[in-house]
Design an enzyme around this catalytic site. Sequence first.
Site, PDB file in Angstrom:
ATOM      1  CB  SER A  61      -0.843  -0.033   1.281  1.00  0.00           C
ATOM      2  OG  SER A  61      -1.391   1.223   1.576  1.00  0.00           O
TER       3      SER A  61
ATOM      4  CE1 TYR B 275      -5.151  -1.428   4.438  1.00  0.00           C
ATOM      5  CE2 TYR B 275      -3.921   0.578   4.002  1.00  0.00           C
ATOM      6  CZ  TYR B 275      -4.572  -0.558   3.546  1.00  0.00           C
ATOM      7  OH  TYR B 275      -4.649  -0.805   2.195  1.00  0.00           O
TER       8      TYR B 275
HETATM    9  C1  GCO Z   1      -6.908   5.321   3.200  1.00  0.00           C
HETATM   10  C2  GCO Z   1      -7.051   4.393   2.027  1.00  0.00           C
HETATM   11  C3  GCO Z   1      -5.812   3.607   1.792  1.00  0.00           C
HETATM   12  C4  GCO Z   1      -5.887   2.874   0.488  1.00  0.00           C
HETATM   13  C5  GCO Z   1      -4.613   2.309  -0.054  1.00  0.00           C
HETATM   14  C6  GCO Z   1      -3.567   3.309  -0.370  1.00  0.00           C
HETATM   15  O1  GCO Z   1      -7.822   5.427   3.973  1.00  0.00           O
HETATM   16  O2  GCO Z   1      -5.858   5.991   3.266  1.00  0.00           O
HETATM   17  O3  GCO Z   1      -8.136   3.547   2.144  1.00  0.00           O
HETATM   18  O4  GCO Z   1      -5.555   2.833   2.873  1.00  0.00           O
HETATM   19  O5  GCO Z   1      -6.847   1.873   0.561  1.00  0.00           O
HETATM   20  O6  GCO Z   1      -4.126   1.271   0.719  1.00  0.00           O
HETATM   21  O7  GCO Z   1      -2.477   2.673  -0.948  1.00  0.00           O
END
Ligand code: GCO
Length: 264
Positions: free
Chosen positions: A147, A160
């Site tokens: 990501s 995340y």
């Molecule tokens: C957020 C997005 C990201 C994307 C992605 C970016 O809230 O910043 O949802 O997490 O999904 O992973 O590369």
Amino acid sequence: MSISLFDIKGKNALITGSTHGLGMAMARGLGLAGATIIVNGNSSQQKIDNAVAEYKKEGISAVGYKFNVANEADVKAAISIIEVEVGQIDILINNAGIIKRTPLIEMEVADFKEVIDIDLVSPFIVSKHVVKSMISRKEGKVINICSMMSELGRNSVGAYAAAKGGLKMLTQNMATEWAKYNIQVNGIGPGYFATSQTAPIRVDGHPFNDFIINRTPAAKWGDPNDLAGAAIFLSSKASDFVNGHILYVDGGILATIGKPTNEN
Ligand code: GCO
């Protein structure tokens, strides 16, 4: 250089979380290039059956298996069944993932752990069980879906980002341990794509929507189909000496610091 370098016809590819979104787009790309797609999801058998039917409508060879990527017993059982019913897994894409957008100061530990479990621990679990037969064959391709958050922070996505940053290092470590078996482990790092996951922050008028368009040199959200080329490259002979690399498909986000909103 010959086009057959990119040939993946007849290969079996397991893509976790491939009933929708980026997983489905990458699986579709591999399927249209001639691979058999092993679809996975964990929400319902119906969703898997619908996805398999959609792949088949496009002439893609596809089969579906419901299992929880975060549960080792479930993964182990599913992989053995797949190896008997479908055959060897040549390509694994660890794509399944979740996001919880909560400021760290308000986040429950259980929620933080759930994100780490699905986004970071499950690629380890699935790879561990898929790679066993790749090691005995001395051939295989593993792609971990990273990501922008493997490189950058953002308010409210701490768990995340921790998982995706970890997944980048897990990719490098897998490459380190498994390159000697002729297994290439690489990552794809999508930028901001139009999927159901980003739907809540992509709506017209949402400040984040304008922010992303301004922040991305290509000045738009990505189309999930833009990931197919990277997935095919990292699944094929063309990438046989590419190990532990994260291929960012981000319209140039990581190339730039960005620009003020009033500048073209
Ligand atoms: C957020 C997005 C990201 C994307 C992605 C970016 O809230 O910043 O949802 O997490 O999904 O992973 O590369």
